[in-house]
Design an enzyme around this catalytic site. Structure first.
Site, PDB file in Angstrom:
ATOM      1  N   GLN A 161      -6.306   3.417  -6.196  1.00 46.59           N
ATOM      2  CA  GLN A 161      -7.609   2.874  -5.818  1.00 46.59           C
ATOM      3  C   GLN A 161      -8.747   3.899  -5.858  1.00 46.59           C
ATOM      4  OE1 GLN A 161      -8.105   0.636  -1.920  1.00 46.59           O
ATOM      5  NE2 GLN A 161      -7.587  -0.942  -3.398  1.00 46.59           N
ATOM      6  N   PHE A 162      -8.450   5.108  -5.427  1.00 45.43           N
ATOM      7  CA  PHE A 162      -9.395   6.222  -5.556  1.00 45.43           C
ATOM      8  C   PHE A 162      -8.576   7.469  -5.874  1.00 45.43           C
ATOM      9  CE2 PHE A 162     -11.880   3.293  -3.061  1.00 45.43           C
ATOM     10  CZ  PHE A 162     -13.166   3.435  -3.574  1.00 45.43           C
TER      11      PHE A 162
ATOM     12  N   LEU B 276       0.841  -1.190   0.000  1.00 43.54           N
ATOM     13  CA  LEU B 276       0.000   0.000   0.000  1.00 43.54           C
ATOM     14  C   LEU B 276       0.881   1.246   0.000  1.00 43.54           C
ATOM     15  CD1 LEU B 276      -3.045   0.333   2.375  1.00 43.54           C
ATOM     16  CD2 LEU B 276      -1.748   2.297   1.562  1.00 43.54           C
TER      17      LEU B 276
ATOM     18  N   ILE C 268      -4.231   9.477  -4.787  1.00 48.68           N
ATOM     19  CA  ILE C 268      -3.066   9.787  -5.621  1.00 48.68           C
ATOM     20  C   ILE C 268      -2.256  10.932  -5.016  1.00 48.68           C
ATOM     21  CG2 ILE C 268      -3.857  11.589  -7.229  1.00 48.68           C
ATOM     22  CD1 ILE C 268      -2.756   9.825  -9.505  1.00 48.68           C
ATOM     23  N   PHE C 269      -2.827  11.626  -4.032  1.00 55.15           N
ATOM     24  CA  PHE C 269      -2.114  12.785  -3.479  1.00 55.15           C
ATOM     25  C   PHE C 269      -0.698  12.441  -3.006  1.00 55.15           C
ATOM     26  CE2 PHE C 269      -6.429  15.004  -2.336  1.00 55.15           C
ATOM     27  CZ  PHE C 269      -6.720  15.094  -3.687  1.00 55.15           C
ATOM     28  N   PRO C 270      -0.469  11.315  -2.311  1.00 53.89           N
ATOM     29  CA  PRO C 270       0.918  11.009  -1.944  1.00 53.89           C
ATOM     30  C   PRO C 270       1.832  10.785  -3.151  1.00 53.89           C
ATOM     31  CG  PRO C 270      -0.624   9.562  -0.788  1.00 53.89           C
ATOM     32  CD  PRO C 270      -1.413  10.308  -1.813  1.00 53.89           C
TER      33      PRO C 270
ATOM     34  N   GLU D 246       1.182   4.639  -2.665  1.00 55.89           N
ATOM     35  CA  GLU D 246       0.856   5.220  -3.965  1.00 55.89           C
ATOM     36  C   GLU D 246       2.069   5.834  -4.650  1.00 55.89           C
ATOM     37  OE1 GLU D 246      -0.926   5.646  -1.211  1.00 55.89           O
ATOM     38  OE2 GLU D 246      -2.750   4.545  -1.716  1.00 55.89           O
TER      39      GLU D 246
ATOM     40  N   HIS E 163     -13.251   9.846  -1.138  1.00 56.23           N
ATOM     41  CA  HIS E 163     -13.489   8.820  -2.155  1.00 56.23           C
ATOM     42  C   HIS E 163     -14.314   9.400  -3.302  1.00 56.23           C
ATOM     43  CE1 HIS E 163     -12.127   6.167   1.006  1.00 56.23           C
ATOM     44  NE2 HIS E 163     -12.268   5.100   0.249  1.00 56.23           N
TER      45      HIS E 163
END
Lengths: 370, 327
Positions: free
Chosen positions: B83-84, B59, B88-90, B61, B130
């Site tokens: 996944q959502f 886990l 993607i922010f990281p 990103e 989400h």
């Protein structure tokens, strides 16, 4: 808390007993050996020395050029020549190399032209082109992000069953970033043929390693990911060379990644825009580290083995001077860039709006009113 | 041969076909293997192609995107799944600093062909973070392409085009539409071109620009307006948000003289602003009314109890179109 502390202590003891992050020395500061080096051919030793001397001269010249306003900001690496040169010499031409912005000694060993390095620091994108047949990626400016790229490239090599490894060069500051953790974790989980090569040069700009990390070494981080961790004297070219050779061989034999911590020191400023006297006793630390100079001890060893002489040295100094001057001339003689280059290579094919912007730029640059 | 598929089945089929077609294609992401993806977009692919090609990752990103970059520069065509969208922010550092810039910085030496797939948008009553639609982040970043399908046929054809594209593509899949309806989808490989919008309803009174799940809502309003008031809408599904299809936008506005942009992303600095600017630059003198944006409000996407009111509703869209036509 106590239990956790005990556990950490126990792990440390185990790691030490396993030799996981004991600092490995082969070539001592006085030029004598701490162990056999039969696996390193004499011609490799001499080549290392030649590269290191050249790198230092180049580095000093680059600083001078910046001071004269002939190139832009520059990131010096003096003190780190053994770490960079010896590690690069342990690689093969097919390997994928992911440098940071301070790793020019390594990339020049691998075929990057010194003139290109000067071009890069002159703000020219042409300066980061990889030499033909090599895979030297553009130096990463964000910290630790490229460590993940090395993991991905190693993944692709293994997927295609190619005998190449990937290596990421980074500093001690990078080990505080999340991407460093993610890279080691992925590499560990998937047993990828990748080498994490950390030059622990003591400072992330102004922050010393003691403030960077509560772990005493970087190599010990390997334990957490169940990968091999090695701590070497980064000013000892032989120890570095062997560590990378072994890591490479381990990777190619499917034994997974290695984290190498090369303990070294950045003798000068972080960049030419930095003043190290603000955060360290520059005179004292430089004097202390001069005793560990990687070039001096290698020369002493080569001389003791009759692999090097005064005459060789004089010849090399001449040659180095000529090569550095030639690189400067080549870099500074390059024609000014075609400003339209800024529109090139954004996409494989230029989209309409970029074509329009290029056209607008062209028109207005020529002073033709519309 | 064609069958009726929903959007997520069409995505699955595109991935399946490209995995079969090109050994360089690999999928990676969280839960995409055994679990087949939380929306089942990758269902069955691990069994078919093995774990070298369909990779369940830890886990992380940033690592999913970062390692994809390394794969791409070393000759693979990775299709990472996030996944959502908000997850993607990281990985934005990887995306902005490297994915978008690698071709440019290396002057074409190291292109990074990859397709970043991610469900996006509101409307499924998911937990916090989400339901975001931050497509303008990506459209503001030179070097990326941004694609949003609004139906199964386009989803399959666009995804195949994205995977075959030499540039990195951010492929946003409207979560709300994954299983909302079925459409005839041909078997086998076919391509829907990136950079081309599609007119989904022909009209004379106003141009309506939308994408993703908003396209469906806008279409419903257009049908109702014609039935009830006789107004006809030229409804354009933009499909690619970067680069925009200038010709489709401008030609439609030149024909109708009025335009409304509908998107669920926040209004301020959203893609709608870009489209309005484009219309101003290229078709101002054809306009008979100010161009209106019907968008998500400038508030954090609310928890799902309020979600339906955050998204442009049929009522808001209808009011916007009517005001524009009767200006």
């Amino acid at each position: 808390m106590l239990a956790e502390h005990d556990r950490a202590e126990r792990l440390t003891e185990i790691a030490k007993a396993e030799g996981l992050y004991e600092e490995i020395h082969l070539l001592k500061e006085d030029g004598t050996l701490a162990g056999p080096v039969d696996d390193i051919p004499p011609e490799v030793m001499v080549a290392m020395y030649r590269h290191m001397v050249f790198s230092r001269a180049f580095d000093r010249k680059a600083i001078a050029l910046q001071r004269q306003g002939r190139i832009g900001t520059y990131a010096p690496f003096e003190g780190q020549e053994a770490a960079q040169v010896a590690s690069a010499m342990a690689l093969a031409p097919e390997d994928f190399v992911f440098p940071s912005y301070r790793d020019h000694a390594a990339t020049m060993v691998l075929g990057q032209s010194p003139a290109n390095v000067l071009l890069y620091w002159s703000g020219r994108v042409e300066g980061i082109r990889s030499p033909e047949g090599r895979h030297i990626l553009p130096p990463s400016v964000p910290i630790a992000t490229h460590v993940l790229h090395a993991v991905g490239a190693a993944w692709a090599s293994r997927y295609r069953k190619e005998s190449a490894v990937s290596i990421a060069y980074f500093g001690d500051g990078a080990t505080s970033e999340g991407d460093f953790h993610e890279a080691l974790n992925f590499a560990g989980v998937f047993h990828l043929p990748v080498i994490f090569f950390c030059q622990n040069n003591g400072y992330a700009i102004s922050v010393p390693f003691a403030r960077q990390s509560a772990s005493r070494t970087i190599a010990q981080r390997a334990i957490a990911y169940d990968i091999v961790g090695v701590r070497v004297d980064g000013n000892d070219a032989f120890a570095v060379y062997r560590a990378v050779k072994e890591a490479r061989s381990r990777a190619l034999h499917g034994l997974g990644p290695t984290l190498i911590e090369a303990v070294t020191f950045r003798m000068g400023a972080h960049t030419t825009a930095d003043d190290p006297t603000r955060y360290r006793d520059q005179k004292a630390v430089v004097e202390a580290w001069q005793k560990r100079d990687p070039i001096v001890r290698l020369r002493l060893y080569l001389e003791s083995q009759k692999l090097w002489s005064e005459a060789d040295e004089a010849k090399l100094q001449d040659e180095v001077k000529r090569r550095v001057e030639a690189a400067v001339e080549e870099a500074l003689a390059i024609a000014p860039p075609d400003m339209e280059m800024m529109f090139d290579h954004v996409y494989a094919e230029e989209p309409w709006h970029l074509a329009a912007e290029r056209e607008e730029y062209r028109r207005t640059r020529e002073g033709v009113s519309v | 041969m064609s069958r009726m598929l929903n959007l997520v089945q069409a995505i699955n089929e595109a991935l399946d076909l490209k995995l079969a077609d090109d050994a360089r294609v690999v999928l990676l992401g969280e839960d995409i293997g055994k679990n087949g993806g939380v929306f089942r977009a990758t269902d069955g692919l691990l069994e078919k192609y093995g774990e070298e090609r369909v990779i369940d990752t830890p886990l992380a990103e940033s690592a999913i995107i970062g390692t994809s970059i390394g794969m791409a520069v070393n000759g693979l065509i990775p299709v990472p799944e996030i996944q959502f969208l908000a997850f993607i922010f990281p990985a934005l550092d990887q995306l902005f600093s490297h994915v978008a810039r690698m071709r440019y910085r290396s002057q074409g030496q190291f292109p990074v062909p990859m397709t970043i797939r991610t469900p996006y948008g509101a409307g499924i009553h998911g937990p916090e973070l989400h339901a975001e639609s931050v497509e303008s982040f990506f459209a503001h970043t030179p070097g990326l392409k941004v694609v949003v399908p609004s139906g199964p046929y386009d989803a399959k054809g666009l995804l195949i085009s994205a995977i075959e594209d030499p540039d990195p593509v951010v492929f946003l899949e409207p979560t709300k539409l994954y299983r909302a309806f079925r459409e005839e989808v041909p078997e086998g490989l076919y391509r829907v071109p990136i950079g081309k919008a599609k007119r989904v309803r022909e009209g004379e009174d106003v141009s309506v620009f939308a994408w993703g799940s908003m396209l469906r809502t806008a279409l419903k309003v257009a049908e109702a307006l014609e039935r009830e008031r006789g107004f006809t809408c030229d409804v354009i599904d933009l499909r690619t948000l970067y680069p925009l299809d200038r010709d489709a936008i401008v030609e439609s506005v030149q024909k109708t003289g009025r335009a409304v942009v509908v998107h669920e992303a926040h209004k301020t600095a959203g893609l709608g602003a870009e489209i309005v600017s484009l219309i101003n630059e290229e078709a101002l003198l054809y306009l008979r009314a100010p161009v209106k944006r019907i968008a998500g409000f400038d508030v954090p996407v609310p928890f799902f109890a309020l979600e339906d009111e955050y998204m442009p509703t049929e009522a808001r869209i209808r009011a916007g179109i009517e005001e524009t036509i009767t200006f």
